[in-house]
Design a protein around this motif. Structure first.
Motif, PDB file in Angstrom:
ATOM      1  N   PHE A 128      11.823  44.269  74.440  1.00 57.49           N
ATOM      2  CA  PHE A 128      12.710  44.843  73.422  1.00 57.49           C
ATOM      3  C   PHE A 128      12.310  46.264  73.054  1.00 57.49           C
ATOM      4  O   PHE A 128      13.158  47.060  72.631  1.00 57.49           O
ATOM      5  N   ALA A 129      11.040  46.590  73.175  1.00 57.37           N
ATOM      6  CA  ALA A 129      10.620  47.971  72.906  1.00 57.37           C
ATOM      7  C   ALA A 129      11.315  48.919  73.880  1.00 57.37           C
ATOM      8  O   ALA A 129      11.823  49.978  73.486  1.00 57.37           O
ATOM      9  N   GLU A 130      11.370  48.540  75.149  1.00 56.92           N
ATOM     10  CA  GLU A 130      12.032  49.385  76.133  1.00 56.92           C
ATOM     11  C   GLU A 130      13.548  49.398  75.922  1.00 56.92           C
ATOM     12  O   GLU A 130      14.198  50.438  76.073  1.00 56.92           O
ATOM     13  N   ARG A 131      14.093  48.253  75.580  1.00 56.16           N
ATOM     14  CA  ARG A 131      15.548  48.172  75.354  1.00 56.16           C
ATOM     15  C   ARG A 131      15.966  49.052  74.183  1.00 56.16           C
ATOM     16  O   ARG A 131      16.947  49.806  74.266  1.00 56.16           O
ATOM     17  N   LEU A 132      15.257  48.969  73.085  1.00 54.86           N
ATOM     18  CA  LEU A 132      15.603  49.769  71.912  1.00 54.86           C
ATOM     19  C   LEU A 132      15.323  51.248  72.146  1.00 54.86           C
ATOM     20  O   LEU A 132      16.062  52.115  71.673  1.00 54.86           O
ATOM     21  N   SER A 133      14.249  51.539  72.850  1.00 55.22           N
ATOM     22  CA  SER A 133      13.927  52.933  73.147  1.00 55.22           C
ATOM     23  C   SER A 133      15.061  53.596  73.926  1.00 55.22           C
ATOM     24  O   SER A 133      15.479  54.728  73.613  1.00 55.22           O
ATOM     25  N   GLN A 134      15.590  52.904  74.930  1.00 52.98           N
ATOM     26  CA  GLN A 134      16.697  53.457  75.714  1.00 52.98           C
ATOM     27  C   GLN A 134      17.942  53.628  74.851  1.00 52.98           C
ATOM     28  O   GLN A 134      18.629  54.660  74.909  1.00 52.98           O
ATOM     29  N   LEU A 135      18.246  52.620  74.027  1.00 55.25           N
ATOM     30  CA  LEU A 135      19.419  52.692  73.161  1.00 55.25           C
ATOM     31  C   LEU A 135      19.332  53.880  72.207  1.00 55.25           C
ATOM     32  O   LEU A 135      20.303  54.635  72.033  1.00 55.25           O
ATOM     33  N   LEU A 136      18.164  54.088  71.608  1.00 50.26           N
ATOM     34  CA  LEU A 136      18.016  55.153  70.626  1.00 50.26           C
ATOM     35  C   LEU A 136      17.998  56.527  71.282  1.00 50.26           C
ATOM     36  O   LEU A 136      18.403  57.520  70.666  1.00 50.26           O
ATOM     37  N   ARG A 137      17.521  56.610  72.525  1.00 51.06           N
ATOM     38  CA  ARG A 137      17.604  57.879  73.248  1.00 51.06           C
ATOM     39  C   ARG A 137      19.069  58.273  73.473  1.00 51.06           C
ATOM     40  O   ARG A 137      19.423  59.454  73.412  1.00 51.06           O
ATOM     41  N   GLU A 138      19.901  57.278  73.713  1.00 48.33           N
ATOM     42  CA  GLU A 138      21.314  57.546  74.012  1.00 48.33           C
ATOM     43  C   GLU A 138      22.148  57.765  72.757  1.00 48.33           C
ATOM     44  O   GLU A 138      23.096  58.561  72.768  1.00 48.33           O
ATOM     45  N   ARG A 139      21.821  57.051  71.666  1.00 54.85           N
ATOM     46  CA  ARG A 139      22.721  57.027  70.514  1.00 54.85           C
ATOM     47  C   ARG A 139      22.108  57.512  69.206  1.00 54.85           C
ATOM     48  O   ARG A 139      22.839  57.822  68.267  1.00 54.85           O
ATOM     49  N   GLY A 140      20.787  57.561  69.100  1.00 51.57           N
ATOM     50  CA  GLY A 140      20.178  57.918  67.830  1.00 51.57           C
ATOM     51  C   GLY A 140      20.340  56.794  66.813  1.00 51.57           C
ATOM     52  O   GLY A 140      20.964  55.770  67.081  1.00 51.57           O
ATOM     53  N   ALA A 141      19.773  56.989  65.621  1.00 50.74           N
ATOM     54  CA  ALA A 141      19.861  55.974  64.567  1.00 50.74           C
ATOM     55  C   ALA A 141      19.881  56.666  63.218  1.00 50.74           C
ATOM     56  O   ALA A 141      19.325  57.751  63.049  1.00 50.74           O
ATOM     57  N   HIS A 142      20.533  56.010  62.244  1.00 49.61           N
ATOM     58  CA  HIS A 142      20.583  56.536  60.881  1.00 49.61           C
ATOM     59  C   HIS A 142      19.332  56.160  60.091  1.00 49.61           C
ATOM     60  O   HIS A 142      18.737  56.986  59.407  1.00 49.61           O
ATOM     61  N   PHE A 143      18.977  54.870  60.167  1.00 46.78           N
ATOM     62  CA  PHE A 143      17.817  54.426  59.404  1.00 46.78           C
ATOM     63  C   PHE A 143      17.182  53.214  60.072  1.00 46.78           C
ATOM     64  O   PHE A 143      17.787  52.561  60.930  1.00 46.78           O
ATOM     65  N   ALA A 144      15.965  52.942  59.664  1.00 44.02           N
ATOM     66  CA  ALA A 144      15.233  51.760  60.125  1.00 44.02           C
ATOM     67  C   ALA A 144      14.626  51.058  58.918  1.00 44.02           C
ATOM     68  O   ALA A 144      14.272  51.703  57.927  1.00 44.02           O
ATOM     69  N   ARG A 145      14.507  49.749  59.024  1.00 44.18           N
ATOM     70  CA  ARG A 145      13.946  48.950  57.929  1.00 44.18           C
ATOM     71  C   ARG A 145      12.947  47.963  58.511  1.00 44.18           C
ATOM     72  O   ARG A 145      13.281  47.181  59.402  1.00 44.18           O
ATOM     73  N   ILE A 146      11.730  48.021  58.011  1.00 41.57           N
ATOM     74  CA  ILE A 146      10.675  47.092  58.434  1.00 41.57           C
ATOM     75  C   ILE A 146      10.363  46.151  57.272  1.00 41.57           C
ATOM     76  O   ILE A 146      10.176  46.603  56.139  1.00 41.57           O
ATOM     77  N   LEU A 147      10.321  44.870  57.551  1.00 37.24           N
ATOM     78  CA  LEU A 147       9.971  43.874  56.533  1.00 37.24           C
ATOM     79  C   LEU A 147       8.895  42.966  57.098  1.00 37.24           C
ATOM     80  O   LEU A 147       9.084  42.340  58.139  1.00 37.24           O
TER      81      LEU A 147
END
Length: 336
Positions: A128-147
């Motif tokens: 999932f680290a690689e999957r999310l890394s690729q997604l965020l490289r392509e689309r960016g993100a507004h915010f992240a939330r860690i709980l």
């Protein structure tokens, strides 16, 4: 090529031993720990030499290729000096040190020695680290939330948490000791650096340990170089185990649930996502470390010691913000 490994510290070190035992080209030659009964039990389980002190292990085991160092973070610099003198590869448990000044000293030692080095940030080795890394490289993100809400860290042979966790001077506090995992993987998947943080904390009353200054609950707010805003709530006084990272962008909302079996749930382009990753990230990171030692290729490592210093810089800045109640600039890790 068989890699001969010694393991120092048998708390979280047990997980690394279990991983090493599954890698064909590894021989576990020795273990060290201060708790004799536990040391003998583990040595018997893995049929290996055992020592009550790390120095004895390094002095006696002359055929070592690598060391897994899993002692508490405030007692690492001396064994690392000795490991560097021997030119042994080093896998260091997180956090890299108890404070950033010490971490920078260690990073200089490792660079001067030129040895293969890694820090135990296993989430970087999840699919999932690689999957999310690729997604965020392509689309960016507004915010992240860690709980994160869990009990105080224990090991299966300890009925209570290790005493050093109750003192910031020995553990660094909950963000440096444990929360660093999640700041690290967020840095990794966003490929961006935090530039400022704010934080607050509540000492709490569920751990009535005399002199305890490690807080039960902390809240961190970070601004990243990409414009991303991120929050982290971290609680060590919960009977369950909640660990999750949510990232939200224009056309996606995904939450990564960290557990024995990782799950990724949410939505991309109005399509429902519900995936699981059954790989063992502890095993994957150790396989990578051993391969790096065999090939003498530091570039295989996803979390070098120097890079880990930057994850620590975020958590130390937040800890300082808690202590004086003002926003702190994250000090970039020095360039070598």
């Amino acid at each position: 090529m068989t890699i001969q490994v010694g393991v120092i510290g048998l708390g979280i070190g047990q997980k690394h031993l279990a991983s090493l035992a599954q890698i064909p080209d590894v021989r576990i030659v020795a273990v060290a720990d201060l708790v004799e009964s536990h040391l003998l039990s583990i040595a018997s389980l893995y049929n290996t030499h055992h020592y009550m002190h790390w120095q004895c292990l390094l002095d006696q085991e002359l055929a070592l290729d690598a060391v897994v160092l899993a002692t508490p973070s405030h007692v690492r610099i001396e064994p690392i000096k000795a490991i560097c003198e021997r030119k042994l590869a080093l896998f260091c448990e997180k956090p890299p040190a108890v404070c950033l000044d010490t971490a920078h000293q260690i990073a200089k030692l490792l660079t001067q020695a030129g040895i293969i080095n890694a820090v135990g940030f296993q989430y970087r080795y999840s699919l999932f680290a690689e999957r999310l890394s690729q997604l965020l490289r392509e689309r960016g993100a507004h915010f992240a939330r860690i709980l994160v809400a869990t009990g105080w860290p224990t090991f299966n042979w300890m009925p209570t948490p290790p005493q050093h966790l109750y003192k910031k001077a020995a553990s660094g506090g909950p963000l440096i000791e444990h929360g660093i995992h999640f700041q690290d993987v967020l840095r990794y998947i966003t490929n961006a650096e935090p530039v400022s943080v704010q934080a607050m904390a509540e000492l709490g009353t569920l751990q009535p340990v005399e002199g305890r200054d490690t807080e039960e609950t902390t809240l961190l707010l970070a601004r990243y170089s990409s414009g991303l805003l991120a929050t982290q709530v971290h609680c060590w006084s919960h009977v369950g185990d909640v660990s999750q990272l949510q990232v939200v962008g224009y056309d996606f909302d995904l939450t990564w649930h960290f557990a024995d079996i990782h799950h990724l749930v949410g939505m991309i382009d109005q399509q429902t996502i519900n995936e699981c990753d059954r790989t063992n990230p502890y095993l994957e990171e150790m396989k990578t470390f051993i391969a790096a030692v065999q090939q003498h290729n530091q570039r295989l490592i996803r979390s070098s010691y120097i890079d880990a210093c930057q994850s620590m810089a975020v958590c130390q800045a937040a800890t300082e913000a808690i202590d004086n109640s003002i926003a702190h600039t994250v000090v970039p890790s020095f360039l070598l």
